[in-house]
Design an enzyme around this catalytic site. Sequence first.
Site, PDB file in Angstrom:
ATOM      1  N   GLU A  39       0.788  -0.827  -0.079  1.00  0.00           N
ATOM      2  CA  GLU A  39       0.141   0.034  -0.093  1.00  0.00           C
ATOM      3  C   GLU A  39       0.611   1.005  -0.204  1.00  0.00           C
ATOM      4  OE1 GLU A  39      -3.256  -0.060  -0.298  1.00  0.00           O
ATOM      5  OE2 GLU A  39      -3.335  -1.696  -0.557  1.00  0.00           O
ATOM      6  N   TYR A 120      -5.980   6.424   3.385  1.00  0.00           N
ATOM      7  CA  TYR A 120      -6.561   5.895   2.835  1.00  0.00           C
ATOM      8  C   TYR A 120      -5.053   4.204   3.212  1.00  0.00           C
ATOM      9  CZ  TYR A 120      -4.635   2.816  -0.899  1.00  0.00           C
ATOM     10  OH  TYR A 120      -5.035   1.571  -1.578  1.00  0.00           O
ATOM     11  N   ASP A 138      -8.511   5.802  -2.202  1.00  0.00           N
ATOM     12  CA  ASP A 138      -7.790   6.055  -3.085  1.00  0.00           C
ATOM     13  C   ASP A 138      -8.881   6.807  -4.027  1.00  0.00           C
ATOM     14  OD1 ASP A 138      -8.856   4.362  -4.838  1.00  0.00           O
ATOM     15  OD2 ASP A 138      -6.575   3.695  -4.776  1.00  0.00           O
TER      16      ASP A 138
END
Length: 328
Positions: A39, A120, A138
């Site tokens: 991520e 996020y 996102d």
Amino acid sequence: MKGSDLTPFQHSLLEWYRAHRRALPWREERDPYRILLSEVLLQQTRVDQAIPYYHRFLERFPDLRSLGEADLEEVLRVWQGAGYYARARNLHKLAQIVSAEPPLPTNYARLRELPGLGPYTAAAVASIAFDEPVAAVDGNVRRVISRLMAWENPTPAALQAKAEEWLAAESPGEWNQAMMELGATLCAPRKPACRSCPLARWCAGQASPERYPAPRARQQRATEAVALVLQGPYGVVLEPRQGRSLGGLWGVPMAEGRSLEPLLRRLAASHGTTIPTPEHAGTVQHAFTHRRLTVQVYKSRWEGPAHDPQSKPLSQLDRKILRQAQAL
């Protein structure tokens, strides 16, 4: 989550995702560190570009402890080429914090307290690694929601509220990945594949999908700089970089502006010697997020101490400069 517990909307997206999701190396992972790394990489890097860096980083730093115990310079060298180096600095700092107080936090609120984890990324890790029912929004999810709702300029609060409303709460990690996958593949910024979309019958914006959301205005200021490659028989002169973008990296001597003279004076004073007359080696263009940089590259002979450019973490900009001067 059982099929009977899903709304038709949720069922359609999850069934599509299970049948069509891309085979990515971090999919099906349960190791929170690997999910976190993926991520963080995907914050500013496309999937196809992130995959080799993901493997390379894990090969050297297989867990948070090995990452936290490493020197920052080594971390940046392994990250080299992925760009946006603040991500690597924050990930290293995070690993040091977590190594002192293991393990990685398991909920969104505590993850948000760690360096470099915005709303996020914290939501993605919390939902995918720990099954916390929190929606991750996102850029892809923003586009999907905006089109489904026919919103041109949605606020972050409105997007988050709608994402939370739609969340399949008993399977939050899979749902968040499905929303992101839809935006990354079918609901693309240009020429979206609306006929193949599993949510087409719920989409209020499908008549003109590229209208939603309205493009964000992005202005890049143009700046100029000069760089001097001092090359000797055993390497080149490198200096530690400063600042948010490139801090922790190394690079060739550089100065803003068009004139080389201030840079020559600084180098002569710091090294206690005059610099042989430089020759112009060409021009390099480089784009940062909000800045376009034009660098006039010069080179000169050097007999003093130097560095092997392969042994230091360098930015893409500095690698361009060294290639322009044929020193890399």
